[in-house]
Design a protein around this motif. Structure first.
Motif, mmCIF file in Angstrom:
data_model
loop_
_atom_site.group_PDB
_atom_site.id
_atom_site.type_symbol
_atom_site.label_atom_id
_atom_site.label_comp_id
_atom_site.label_asym_id
_atom_site.label_seq_id
_atom_site.Cartn_x
_atom_site.Cartn_y
_atom_site.Cartn_z
ATOM 1 N N ILE A 75 24.282 18.118 -3.602
ATOM 2 C CA ILE A 75 24.672 18.891 -2.423
ATOM 3 C C ILE A 75 23.711 19.776 -1.319
ATOM 4 N N ALA A 76 22.404 19.963 -2.160
ATOM 5 C CA ALA A 76 21.403 20.657 -1.262
ATOM 6 C C ALA A 76 20.988 19.668 -0.072
ATOM 7 N N VAL A 77 20.835 18.530 -0.520
ATOM 8 C CA VAL A 77 20.264 17.472 0.436
ATOM 9 C C VAL A 77 21.397 17.044 1.606
ATOM 10 N N ALA A 78 22.572 17.038 0.954
ATOM 11 C CA ALA A 78 23.612 16.765 1.968
ATOM 12 C C ALA A 78 23.683 18.046 3.031
ATOM 13 N N ILE A 79 23.506 19.128 2.631
ATOM 14 C CA ILE A 79 23.583 20.613 3.505
ATOM 15 C C ILE A 79 22.268 20.055 4.498
ATOM 16 N N VAL A 80 21.340 19.940 4.187
ATOM 17 C CA VAL A 80 20.105 19.655 4.909
ATOM 18 C C VAL A 80 20.336 18.736 5.886
ATOM 19 N N VAL A 81 20.786 17.553 5.315
ATOM 20 C CA VAL A 81 21.141 16.345 6.158
ATOM 21 C C VAL A 81 22.272 16.923 7.444
ATOM 22 N N ALA A 82 23.086 17.491 6.993
ATOM 23 C CA ALA A 82 24.002 17.937 7.942
ATOM 24 C C ALA A 82 23.722 18.843 8.933
ATOM 25 N N ALA A 83 22.722 19.839 8.505
ATOM 26 C CA ALA A 83 22.074 20.629 9.576
ATOM 27 C C ALA A 83 21.036 19.840 10.313
ATOM 28 N N ILE A 84 20.318 18.962 9.718
ATOM 29 C CA ILE A 84 19.417 18.104 10.783
ATOM 30 C C ILE A 84 20.294 17.493 11.704
ATOM 31 N N ILE A 85 21.409 16.859 11.442
ATOM 32 C CA ILE A 85 22.484 16.077 12.587
ATOM 33 C C ILE A 85 23.009 17.126 13.422
ATOM 34 N N VAL A 86 23.488 18.133 12.990
ATOM 35 C CA VAL A 86 23.971 19.222 14.063
ATOM 36 C C VAL A 86 22.813 19.629 14.899
ATOM 37 N N GLY A 87 21.750 19.980 14.378
ATOM 38 C CA GLY A 87 20.507 20.320 15.102
ATOM 39 C C GLY A 87 20.074 19.373 16.269
ATOM 40 N N ILE A 88 20.166 18.068 15.952
ATOM 41 C CA ILE A 88 19.782 16.949 16.926
ATOM 42 C C ILE A 88 20.792 16.897 18.043
ATOM 43 N N CYS A 89 22.028 17.086 17.345
ATOM 44 C CA CYS A 89 23.231 16.866 18.499
ATOM 45 C C CYS A 89 23.100 18.065 19.372
ATOM 46 N N LEU A 90 23.092 19.326 18.797
ATOM 47 C CA LEU A 90 22.732 20.547 19.892
ATOM 48 C C LEU A 90 21.587 20.444 20.812
ATOM 49 N N MET A 91 20.315 19.841 20.365
ATOM 50 C CA MET A 91 19.244 19.735 21.275
ATOM 51 C C MET A 91 19.873 18.583 22.380
ATOM 52 N N MET A 92 20.566 17.350 22.039
ATOM 53 C CA MET A 92 21.138 16.555 22.855
ATOM 54 C C MET A 92 21.825 16.948 23.915
ATOM 55 N N ALA A 93 22.853 18.125 23.526
ATOM 56 C CA ALA A 93 23.992 18.592 24.282
ATOM 57 C C ALA A 93 23.008 19.510 25.441
ATOM 58 N N ALA A 94 22.021 20.166 24.918
ATOM 59 C CA ALA A 94 21.243 21.126 25.849
ATOM 60 C C ALA A 94 20.424 20.357 26.849
ATOM 61 N N VAL A 95 20.047 19.091 26.473
ATOM 62 C CA VAL A 95 19.238 18.366 27.450
ATOM 63 C C VAL A 95 20.419 17.817 28.457
#
Length: 97
Positions: A75-95
């Motif tokens: 579950i810890a890896v799943a949470i980190v992967v979800a955070a990575i994907i959300v972070g990438i998507c937030l950066m793309m939305a800002a760009v």
């Protein structure tokens, strides 16, 4: 105070509405289908970039993320992967903005 604010917004809306009615056709917003096409293209580019970001994350980790998720149900890896994907998507939305 609220009444005065509503009055100002009503006047501003009237002025902006009349200014838009007299605007030349070159200043009008593009057709709806152009906006839909741009939204679809930005969405597809965003999905591809999120997948590339996940693959880069999987590449830089010293263990197999897919194995941890599928075999060990970590579950810890799943949470980190979800955070990575959300972070990438937030950066793309800002760009895109």
């Amino acid at each position: 105070m609220l009444r005065k604010t509503l009055w100002i917004f009503a006047i501003a809306g009237t002025v902006v509405g009349s200014a838009n009615a007299q605007a030349p056709s070159l200043l009008q917003p593009p057709a709806l289908w152009w906006e839909l096409l741009a939204s679809v293209l930005f969405g597809l580019v965003g999905i591809v970039l999120a997948m590339v970001g996940y693959k880069v994350f999987e590449w830089i980790t010293p263990f197999s993320v897919a194995d941890e998720l599928q075999r060990n149900h970590n579950i810890a890896v799943a949470i980190v992967v979800a955070a990575i994907i959300v972070g990438i998507c937030l950066m793309m939305a800002a760009v895109i903005r």
